[in-house]
Each structure stands twice: as structure tokens, then as C-alpha cells.
Design a protein around this motif. Structure first.
Motif, short mmCIF file in Angstrom:
data_model
loop_
_atom_site.label_atom_id
_atom_site.label_comp_id
_atom_site.label_asym_id
_atom_site.label_seq_id
_atom_site.Cartn_x
_atom_site.Cartn_y
_atom_site.Cartn_z
N ASN A 98 0.81 -1.22 0.00
CA ASN A 98 0.00 0.00 0.00
C ASN A 98 0.84 1.27 0.00
O ASN A 98 0.34 2.35 -0.30
N GLN A 99 2.13 1.16 0.33
CA GLN A 99 3.02 2.32 0.27
C GLN A 99 3.43 2.64 -1.17
O GLN A 99 3.98 3.70 -1.43
N LEU A 100 3.16 1.73 -2.08
CA LEU A 100 3.52 1.89 -3.49
C LEU A 100 2.29 2.24 -4.34
O LEU A 100 2.21 1.90 -5.51
N GLU A 101 1.36 2.94 -3.73
CA GLU A 101 0.05 3.18 -4.33
C GLU A 101 0.11 3.72 -5.75
O GLU A 101 -0.55 3.21 -6.66
N LYS A 102 0.94 4.74 -6.00
CA LYS A 102 1.01 5.31 -7.34
C LYS A 102 1.63 4.34 -8.34
O LYS A 102 1.20 4.27 -9.49
N ALA A 103 2.61 3.56 -7.89
CA ALA A 103 3.24 2.58 -8.78
C ALA A 103 2.26 1.47 -9.16
O ALA A 103 2.33 0.93 -10.27
N LEU A 104 1.34 1.16 -8.25
CA LEU A 104 0.39 0.07 -8.51
C LEU A 104 -0.55 0.38 -9.67
O LEU A 104 -1.10 -0.54 -10.29
N GLU A 105 -0.74 1.66 -9.97
CA GLU A 105 -1.58 2.02 -11.10
C GLU A 105 -0.96 1.58 -12.42
O GLU A 105 -1.64 1.43 -13.43
N ASN A 106 0.36 1.40 -12.42
CA ASN A 106 1.10 0.79 -13.53
C ASN A 106 0.96 1.57 -14.84
O ASN A 106 0.74 1.00 -15.91
N ASP A 107 1.11 2.88 -14.73
CA ASP A 107 1.18 3.68 -15.95
C ASP A 107 2.64 3.82 -16.37
O ASP A 107 3.52 3.16 -15.80
N ALA A 108 2.90 4.64 -17.35
CA ALA A 108 4.27 4.76 -17.88
C ALA A 108 5.26 5.32 -16.86
O ALA A 108 6.47 5.18 -17.04
N GLU A 109 4.75 5.91 -15.77
CA GLU A 109 5.61 6.48 -14.73
C GLU A 109 5.77 5.55 -13.53
O GLU A 109 6.25 5.97 -12.48
N ARG A 110 5.40 4.29 -13.68
CA ARG A 110 5.45 3.33 -12.57
C ARG A 110 6.81 3.32 -11.86
O ARG A 110 6.89 3.44 -10.63
N CYS A 111 7.88 3.18 -12.64
CA CYS A 111 9.20 3.07 -12.03
C CYS A 111 9.63 4.36 -11.35
O CYS A 111 10.35 4.33 -10.35
N HIS A 115 7.59 6.44 -9.71
CA HIS A 115 6.93 6.47 -8.41
C HIS A 115 7.54 5.46 -7.45
O HIS A 115 7.73 5.74 -6.27
N CYS A 116 7.88 4.27 -7.97
CA CYS A 116 8.46 3.22 -7.13
C CYS A 116 9.83 3.64 -6.59
O CYS A 116 10.11 3.51 -5.40
N LYS A 117 10.68 4.16 -7.47
CA LYS A 117 12.02 4.59 -7.05
C LYS A 117 11.94 5.71 -6.01
O LYS A 117 12.75 5.77 -5.08
N LYS A 118 10.97 6.61 -6.18
CA LYS A 118 10.82 7.70 -5.22
C LYS A 118 10.55 7.15 -3.81
O LYS A 118 11.16 7.59 -2.83
N VAL A 119 9.66 6.18 -3.71
CA VAL A 119 9.33 5.61 -2.41
C VAL A 119 10.53 4.87 -1.82
O VAL A 119 10.90 5.07 -0.66
N ILE A 120 11.16 4.03 -2.63
CA ILE A 120 12.28 3.22 -2.14
C ILE A 120 13.46 4.09 -1.71
O ILE A 120 14.01 3.93 -0.60
N PHE A 121 13.84 5.03 -2.55
CA PHE A 121 15.05 5.80 -2.23
C PHE A 121 14.80 6.89 -1.19
O PHE A 121 15.73 7.29 -0.49
N ASN A 122 13.57 7.34 -1.05
CA ASN A 122 13.27 8.23 0.07
C ASN A 122 13.46 7.49 1.39
O ASN A 122 13.97 8.06 2.36
N GLN A 123 13.08 6.20 1.42
CA GLN A 123 13.27 5.41 2.63
C GLN A 123 14.76 5.18 2.91
O GLN A 123 15.20 5.26 4.06
N ARG A 164 15.10 9.32 -13.63
CA ARG A 164 14.72 10.70 -13.34
C ARG A 164 14.50 10.89 -11.83
O ARG A 164 14.90 11.90 -11.25
N ALA A 165 13.88 9.89 -11.22
CA ALA A 165 13.66 9.95 -9.77
C ALA A 165 14.99 10.00 -9.02
O ALA A 165 15.14 10.77 -8.05
N LEU A 166 15.95 9.20 -9.46
CA LEU A 166 17.26 9.19 -8.81
C LEU A 166 17.95 10.55 -8.92
O LEU A 166 18.56 11.03 -7.95
N LYS A 167 17.86 11.15 -10.09
CA LYS A 167 18.47 12.47 -10.28
C LYS A 167 17.81 13.51 -9.39
O LYS A 167 18.48 14.35 -8.79
#
Length: 272
Positions: A84-97, A99-107, A134-137
Motif C-alpha cells: 500500500n506504500q507503493l500506491e502510485k506505482a500500482l496504477e502501472n502507468d508509464a511512470e510506474r518506475c 513512483h516506485c524509485k521515489k518511495v524506495i530511495f526516500n526510505q 529521473r527519480a534518482l536524479k
């Protein structure tokens, strides 16, 4: 800057790591992050490895990380992220990765508490659709393998020289990359894909993907693995097992396995 030899690139990597210390390595247990960790050890720098476990990561990989940590004898921490912390990534649009990287690397950054965070992207990772980059940058995450212009082939070669068991490990990506864009990612879907791929692995396949297109499973095999599938009994067995998992149709992609094959539609759309 153009760097002529793999040896020069490796020296540059070690020098860069010394400039970055102390830091935290995002450690997945794959070829790149394991090599980066071994290089950090050789450089003699202060670092810690951190693994973030999410429902997108197969249980097999979580177990392998634990073994690698023992073999490398490194300081290591495991963090957990719930679905449930990956809510935006679960929508699985072209920006999935992204949103996922943002959550993981913020943690990871919260855990690092002001130390730099580094990860294992290499030069080859710049050639595909990679919104996660892009999220990493945006987060200021460092990619020393990319800075040193090391390719995947060079990383495998250097890993072999260092005696790392991951030098010939198949390329990894999370389970979410198996789900066709636009189809919501669920716990049941991830489990189904994980079981299907474990089945192929147990039947001797090395580099492959089971792509989920709703009720259709599309199996991609490497060139080296494609001959193995030509056993009719094996075909029937795999088809039966995958259909019992919930796939109505089980298909074999006539093209060989290709990393990022799900991105073709997106890339073609950008070119129009």
C-alpha cells in the motif's frame, strides 16, 4: 570524458568512491550492486549496504541477498515497504518506475541520515526508457558505475576477476515489470508471476520472463534457452501449470528475451 580501458574505468570508480565516502549503497544482490559493493570494499571506504524489500521483489532474491551479505562480510540493513506504500506505482502507468524509485530511495535516504546514497546503474541503463533514473536524479542519488562509464559487459568481466559469484547472474528486474502497462498491479498478480517464473527456473531455464497480459502469459526466453522449450511434453507441462495459476492462454514469444520489452509501446509513442 572518454575513458579508454576497463582498467582505467575501474581505477576511476575506486577514486570516485573514496571521494563519496561515507555512503550507503542500495544493495539488491544483482550483478551491478554486488560489484559496486565489492569495489567499495577494495577501495577501503566507509559504507553500509541497505536492501529495501518490497512485494515487487521475489522471495528467491531476498534469500540470495542474505547469502551474499554473509559472503561479502559487509555491514547490511534490510528495510521493508508494504504494497500500500507503493500506491502510485500500482496504477502501472508509464511512470510506474518513477513512483516506485521515489518511495524506495526516500526510505533509504531517511535511513542514511545525511550520508550520500549510491546505486548501481551502469552505462547501458541510459539506452532504454528509464523513468526511475529521473527519480534518482531528483533525489540526488549517486551512480558511480555510470560516472565511470562502465558497461554491463565490463562489470561482469570485472566481477569475475574479483571472484564474485554474481558475475554471470541473469539480469534482474522487479516483478512489476512483467505486468503490461495499464493493468493494475495486485498482490495476487505478483504472486502468480513469481510462481510461474520459479516453475521455468526449476525446469532448467536461465534467462527468461513471464509477461502478464491479463489472461495471457507471454513467455520470453533467451536465445540459449529457446531450444529447451521444443520438448512437446515440457510445453504441455508448462501450459497446464500456468493455466492452473489463472492464465487462460500461455504463449511463447517468437523473439528472444529482451530487457525492457514492455517499454516498446511507450518508446514508439514518443517517436511519433
Amino acid at each position: 570524458m572518454s575513458i579508454s580501458t576497463t582498467k582505467d574505468k575501474y581505477k576511476l570508480l575506486l577514486d570516485n568512491l573514496k571521494e563519496l565516502e561515507p555512503f550507503v549503497i542500495a544493495f539488491s544482490g544483482g550483478v551491478d550492486s554486488t560489484f559496486l559493493t565489492a569495489a567499495a570494499k577494495e577501495a577501503g571506504v566507509e559504507f553500509e549496504a541497505v536492501t529495501v524489500n518490497t512485494p515487487f521483489v521475489p522471495e528467491r532474491e531476498i534469500r540470495e541477498v542474505k547469502k551474499l551479505v554473509q559472503e561479502l562480510e559487509i555491514e547490511h540493513q534490510q528495510l521493508e515497504i508494504e504494497l500500500n506504500q507503493l500506491e502510485k506505482a500500482l496504477e502501472n502507468d508509464a511512470e510506474r518506475c518513477y513512483h516506485c524509485k521515489k518511495v524506495i530511495f526516500n526510505q533509504i535516504m531517511d535511513y542514511a541520515a545525511g550520508k550520500k546514497v549510491v546505486e548501481g546503474s551502469n552505462l547501458d541503463d541510459t539506452g532504454d526508457y528509464r523513468p526511475g533514473r529521473r527519480a534518482l536524479k531528483e533525489l540526488g542519488i549517486k551512480s558511480p558505475l555510470l560516472t565511470a562509464q562502465l558497461t554491463k559487459k565490463e562489470i561482469r568481466m570485472l566481477s569475475k576477476d574479483l571472484g564474485l559469484i554474481t558475475w554471470n547472474k541473469p539480469s534482474l528486474s522487479c516483478l512489476a515489470t512483467r505486468v503490461s502497462y495499464g493493468n493494475k498491479i495486485t498482490a495476487d498478480r505478483l504472486e502468480k508471476i513469481e510462481i510461474a517464473e520459479e516453475l521455468l527456473r526449476r525446469n532448467g531455464f536461465h534467462q527468461f520472463r513471464v509477461r502478464d497480459h491479463n489472461n495471457l502469459a507471454r513467455i520470453e526466453l533467451s536465445e540459449a534457452d529457446r531450444d529447451k522449450i521444443l520438448d512437446l511434453n515440457l510445453m504441455d507441462k508448462l501450459s497446464d501449470k500456468l493455466q492452473k495459476l489463472g492464465f487462460q492462454y500461455v504463449t511463447l514469444d517468437l523473439s528472444a528475451y529482451e530487457s525492457g520489452s514492455m517499454n516498446k509501446e511507450i518508446l514508439e509513442g514518443k517517436d511519433e
